[in-house]
Write a protein that holds these residues in place. Structure first.
Motif, mmCIF file in Angstrom:
data_model
loop_
_atom_site.group_PDB
_atom_site.id
_atom_site.type_symbol
_atom_site.label_atom_id
_atom_site.label_comp_id
_atom_site.label_asym_id
_atom_site.label_seq_id
_atom_site.Cartn_x
_atom_site.Cartn_y
_atom_site.Cartn_z
ATOM 1 N N ALA A 24 0.884 -1.209 0.010
ATOM 2 C CA ALA A 24 0.092 -0.016 -0.189
ATOM 3 C C ALA A 24 0.805 1.248 -0.150
ATOM 4 N N ASN A 25 0.089 2.464 -0.089
ATOM 5 C CA ASN A 25 0.792 3.727 -0.237
ATOM 6 C C ASN A 25 0.165 4.375 1.015
ATOM 7 N N GLY A 26 0.658 5.276 1.909
ATOM 8 C CA GLY A 26 0.285 6.181 2.624
ATOM 9 C C GLY A 26 -0.722 7.441 1.982
ATOM 10 N N HIS A 27 -1.078 8.190 2.991
ATOM 11 C CA HIS A 27 -2.221 9.302 2.506
ATOM 12 C C HIS A 27 -1.317 10.401 1.702
ATOM 13 N N ASP A 28 -0.120 10.494 1.996
ATOM 14 C CA ASP A 28 0.798 11.308 1.151
ATOM 15 C C ASP A 28 1.436 10.954 0.010
ATOM 16 N N GLY A 29 0.932 9.430 -0.373
ATOM 17 C CA GLY A 29 1.388 9.113 -1.764
ATOM 18 C C GLY A 29 2.705 8.328 -1.554
ATOM 19 N N ASN A 30 3.361 8.333 -0.648
ATOM 20 C CA ASN A 30 4.665 7.496 -0.374
ATOM 21 C C ASN A 30 4.256 6.170 0.140
ATOM 22 N N VAL A 31 5.230 5.113 0.130
ATOM 23 C CA VAL A 31 5.118 3.721 0.366
ATOM 24 C C VAL A 31 4.578 3.803 2.003
ATOM 25 N N SER A 32 3.806 2.629 2.425
ATOM 26 C CA SER A 32 3.560 2.583 3.774
ATOM 27 C C SER A 32 4.516 2.273 4.627
ATOM 28 N N TYR A 33 4.162 2.188 5.947
ATOM 29 C CA TYR A 33 5.134 2.058 7.099
ATOM 30 C C TYR A 33 5.735 0.665 6.796
ATOM 31 N N ARG A 34 4.986 -0.550 6.484
ATOM 32 C CA ARG A 34 5.464 -1.831 6.238
ATOM 33 C C ARG A 34 6.276 -1.860 5.083
ATOM 34 N N ARG A 35 5.871 -1.144 3.994
ATOM 35 C CA ARG A 35 6.771 -1.230 2.707
ATOM 36 C C ARG A 35 8.134 -0.754 3.039
ATOM 37 N N LYS A 36 8.080 0.493 3.599
ATOM 38 C CA LYS A 36 9.375 0.956 3.836
ATOM 39 C C LYS A 36 10.111 0.138 4.745
ATOM 40 N N GLN A 37 9.731 -0.497 5.734
ATOM 41 C CA GLN A 37 10.581 -1.092 6.501
ATOM 42 C C GLN A 37 11.254 -2.345 5.845
ATOM 43 N N VAL A 38 10.552 -3.028 4.853
ATOM 44 C CA VAL A 38 10.823 -4.086 4.094
ATOM 45 C C VAL A 38 11.970 -3.659 3.215
ATOM 46 N N HIS A 39 11.465 -2.343 2.590
ATOM 47 C CA HIS A 39 12.484 -1.838 1.676
ATOM 48 C C HIS A 39 13.901 -1.545 2.389
ATOM 49 N N ASP A 40 13.887 -0.979 3.369
ATOM 50 C CA ASP A 40 15.015 -0.591 4.205
ATOM 51 C C ASP A 40 15.815 -1.901 4.611
ATOM 52 N N PHE A 41 15.132 -3.027 5.068
ATOM 53 C CA PHE A 41 15.690 -4.289 5.287
ATOM 54 C C PHE A 41 16.461 -4.914 4.090
ATOM 55 N N LEU A 42 16.010 -5.059 3.074
ATOM 56 C CA LEU A 42 16.334 -5.539 1.986
ATOM 57 C C LEU A 42 17.632 -4.639 1.528
#
Length: 300
Positions: free
Chosen positions: A40-58
């Motif tokens: 999902a994306n957040g309300h501001d159009g950026n990626v969701s919290y979960r997606r950001k966490q997985v993104h940074d982990f990778l």
């Protein structure tokens, strides 16, 4: 083009053509591993919290990881492709990606799971889902998730307790990182020679075809689209269709590997090196292309 310039050009491109056609192309260290991350994306159009966490982990834990966020590609894709629908575009991204990671946090992610659970793509899927639904007899569980489970001995459906409120909410998605890391561990060897058909842009788009097109641009230093297509034809043959090159350029632009402002400008690599090795001294090819370009400018 003069005979001298012609000769310079063909001396430069011949080692690439010979290496490709004789299956002598070898990946260099640092070849990127592409991961397509859906959610999902957040309300501001950026990626969701979960997606950001997985993104940074990778990016932190997987050597040479490049994470593909589809939304960043759409505008460039629509500008460079006859097809405008997001489904076809996402299938292109899926084919170039090593793994497709779907976080089941939105209706759109559920749709993506249905699209990518096709038998040709499901072997790439890793799904992160809410453990509240683990034992549900729903079609999601008995259909696409079961298909993912059946196509591999690995456990590629990862469960944890998701926050049930707004998509902006934070939760313990890091609980799946240990299992996720096991699924994306670095491959042991990356020096296998690549056959010609795996690099040919007239075939289906893959990570290898995309990285080859980058390398051709890198070797030529800067090149107009028409000249790039001519170089591709020299390497792979005049009779084939290379419409895929425009889609490949979109992928390379979005990954930050090349710069291509518009169809009237020249295409340039923004990297300092190629992804593959073609000869004992690939620098000689770059020098040849540079001299060829210099001669053409002097004659203009």
């Amino acid at each position: 083009m003069s005979k001298i310039t012609d000769s310079t050009y063909y001396r430069a491109i011949s080692p690439i053509k010979n290496a490709v056609n004789k299956g002598r192309v070898i990946p260099l260290g640092g070849t990127p591993r592409l991961f397509f991350l859906c959610g999902a994306n957040g309300h501001d159009g950026n990626v969701s919290y979960r997606r950001k966490q997985v993104h940074d982990f990778l990016l932190k834990n997987v050597e040479n990881a490049q994470v593909i966020i589809a939304e960043k590609f759409f505008d460039e894709y629509r500008r460079n492709s006859r097809e405008k629908n997001a489904l076809d575009f996402e299938h292109v991204l899926t084919k170039v990606s090593e793994k497709v990671i779907i976080i089941m946090e939105s209706p759109s992610a559920i749709c993506e799971l249905g699209a990518f659970a096709h038998h040709e793509l499901r072997h790439k899927l890793i799904v992160i889902n809410d453990s509240s639904f683990k034992d549900s007899p729903s079609f999601i569980n008995t259909g696409p998730l079961e298909a993912v489970r059946e196509c591999s001995d690995e456990n590629r459906v990862l469960w944890y307790k998701m926050y049930h409120g707004d998509v902006e909410g934070k939760d313990g998605v890091a609980a799946v990182f240990h299992d996720l890391n096991s699924l994306v561990e670095n491959p042991s060897v990356a020096s296998k020679r690549i056959p010609c058909e795996d690099l040919d842009p007239s075939n289906e788009i893959t990570a290898k075809t995309a990285l080859f097109v980058h390398d051709l641009i890198f070797m030529m230093r800067e090149v107009k689209y028409k000249s790039l297509i001519n170089a591709v034809k020299i390497v792979f043959g005049e009779s084939k269709k290379y419409d895929n090159v425009k889609k490949i350029l979109t992928i390379l632009i979005s990954l930050g590997f090349i710069a291509y402002e518009d169809r009237f400008s020249k295409i340039k690599s923004v990297r300092g090196k190629a992804f593959f090795r073609y000869s004992d001294d690939d620098g000689v090819m770059r020098k040849g292309f540079f001299l060829d370009g210099l001669k053409q400018r002097m004659r203009a």
